[in-house]
Write a protein that holds these residues in place. Structure first.
Motif, PDB file in Angstrom:
ATOM      1  N   TRP A   1      74.772 106.829  66.962  1.00  0.00           N
ATOM      2  CA  TRP A   1      74.635 107.749  68.099  1.00  0.00           C
ATOM      3  C   TRP A   1      74.918 109.165  67.596  1.00  0.00           C
ATOM      4  CZ3 TRP A   1      72.605 105.396  72.175  1.00  0.00           C
ATOM      5  CH2 TRP A   1      72.914 104.059  72.449  1.00  0.00           C
TER       6      TRP A   1
ATOM      7  N   VAL B   1      74.910 112.964  72.553  1.00  0.00           N
ATOM      8  CA  VAL B   1      75.286 112.413  73.859  1.00  0.00           C
ATOM      9  C   VAL B   1      75.301 113.564  74.850  1.00  0.00           C
ATOM     10  CG1 VAL B   1      77.033 111.215  75.221  1.00  0.00           C
ATOM     11  CG2 VAL B   1      76.692 110.584  72.821  1.00  0.00           C
TER      12      VAL B   1
ATOM     13  N   LEU C   1      72.578 110.002  81.649  1.00  0.00           N
ATOM     14  CA  LEU C   1      72.838 110.277  80.239  1.00  0.00           C
ATOM     15  C   LEU C   1      71.535 110.263  79.477  1.00  0.00           C
ATOM     16  CD1 LEU C   1      75.771 107.797  79.410  1.00  0.00           C
ATOM     17  CD2 LEU C   1      75.992 110.273  79.681  1.00  0.00           C
TER      18      LEU C   1
ATOM     19  N   LEU D   1      70.863 109.995  75.259  1.00  0.00           N
ATOM     20  CA  LEU D   1      71.508 109.842  73.969  1.00  0.00           C
ATOM     21  C   LEU D   1      70.437 109.765  72.881  1.00  0.00           C
ATOM     22  CD1 LEU D   1      72.693 107.319  76.103  1.00  0.00           C
ATOM     23  CD2 LEU D   1      74.666 107.906  74.704  1.00  0.00           C
TER      24      LEU D   1
END
Length: 323
Positions: free
Chosen positions: A54, A57, A135, A137
């Motif tokens: 990841w 974010v 969100l 990401l």
């Protein structure tokens, strides 16, 4: 979504022990996205560039879009990454250069794999719910996936289960014997935890993963840290259990993955391995090559910003320069 920032990272060989100790609370910062939306950027930060693979974010909302345009991000490119989009409230329409036109609604998941290159846009539809909250990401792609073909997948049905006063939804990876249908290219986890009442929770984790936790709404307490929307709690690696408490209505996102140690050059919407690779991607986008034309979107493509006057350098997942 569109980003303007440089970055980095890679994937750890099996059996190599992670070394990140302890937990640290990292505050986010506000960043404008398009003309009408502001997001809270939780990764990358100077202290922590990545969690597993990841590498970005962004938390947006909850925003009242009843009398406002909502999200308006025109066609723009991506390479070397996956985008993962998750909504709590609202609706966004994804359009891309593969010909996909896909609305996403709460509880559904969009995963776009850029591979060598793709273009897309993200817009709130004309008729939409009054709130927008969610969100987006990014996941850094390893070799050979980052040089492969682009792809897009929409998942309307994800694994969901209850554990005491908690409702869990698995976006990516495996947890508690459940497996997400979303295809990723490194060992990864993304799971939403929602508290129906003020309750403790104990989660079994993988010691070879590093983890982070963010609050989308409500409040939680984890290892002495008060976690509220607008911050990311980096939990490190080497854990097999996570204990937390939360008030009723709290919604958390647990992110994890095998530490990704490849140094990356990340600039604007491109994740590469060298200055030259990013420059080539920018040049091809501006020349109308490689990334294609977004379906059913007549808006002018978003121009790439000017490159910095200094050479882009690779960084590792902690933010240090490589090479």
């Amino acid at each position: 979504m569109d980003r303007t920032e440089s970055l980095p990272a890679q994937t750890r060989p099996p059996g190599v022990a992670p070394v990140d100790p302890g937990s640290v609370l990292l505050p986010g910062h506000d960043v404008p996205l398009g003309r009408y939306t502001t997001v809270r950027r939780l990764l990358p930060q100077r202290q922590r560039r990545m969690v597993g693979a990841w590498c970005f974010v962004d938390h947006f909302g909850p925003d009242d879009v009843a009398e406002r345009p909502g999200m308006e991000v025109p066609p723009h490119p991506h390479s070397g990454l996956q985008t993962v989009t998750w909504l709590v409230d609202g609706e966004i329409v994804h359009r891309d250069s593969l010909g996909n036109v896909q609305p996403i609604r709460p509880g559904q998941l969009n995963v776009m794999t850029s591979g060598h290159g793709i273009a897309h846009s993200e817009r709130s539809p004309a008729t939409r719910p009054p709130l927008m909250h969610g969100l987006q990401l990014w996941v850094a792609l390893p070799d050979p996936a980052r040089a492969g073909a682009a792809d897009f997948a929409h998942h309307a049905d994800l694994p969901r289960w209850s554990d005491g006063d908690w409702d869990l939804t698995l976006l990516v990876g495996e947890l508690a014997g459940e497996r997400s249908p979303a295809v990723v290219h490194t060992p990864l986890l993304g799971a939403q935890l929602e508290a129906r009442g003020p309750a403790p929770a104990t989660l079994r984790l993988r010691p070879d993963f590093e983890y982070a936790l963010l609050a989308m709404s409500g409040a939680a307490r984890v290892e002495g840290h008060a976690l509220a929307p607008g911050a990311l709690l980096y939990l490190g690696a080497g854990r097999d259990l996570l204990e937390l408490t939360a008030e009723a209505g709290t919604r958390l996102m647990l992110l994890g993955g095998e530490p990704f140690d490849e140094p990356l050059v990340m600039w604007w919407n491109f994740v590469g391995r060298s200055h030259e690779e990013v420059v080539a991607a920018r040049d091809e986008w501006m020349a109308g090559r490689r990334f294609g034309v977004v379906a059913d979107d007549d808006a002018p493509p978003l121009p790439a910003p000017e490159l910095p006057t200094t050479r882009l350098k690779a960084r590792d997942r902690r933010g240090g320069f490589r090479g």
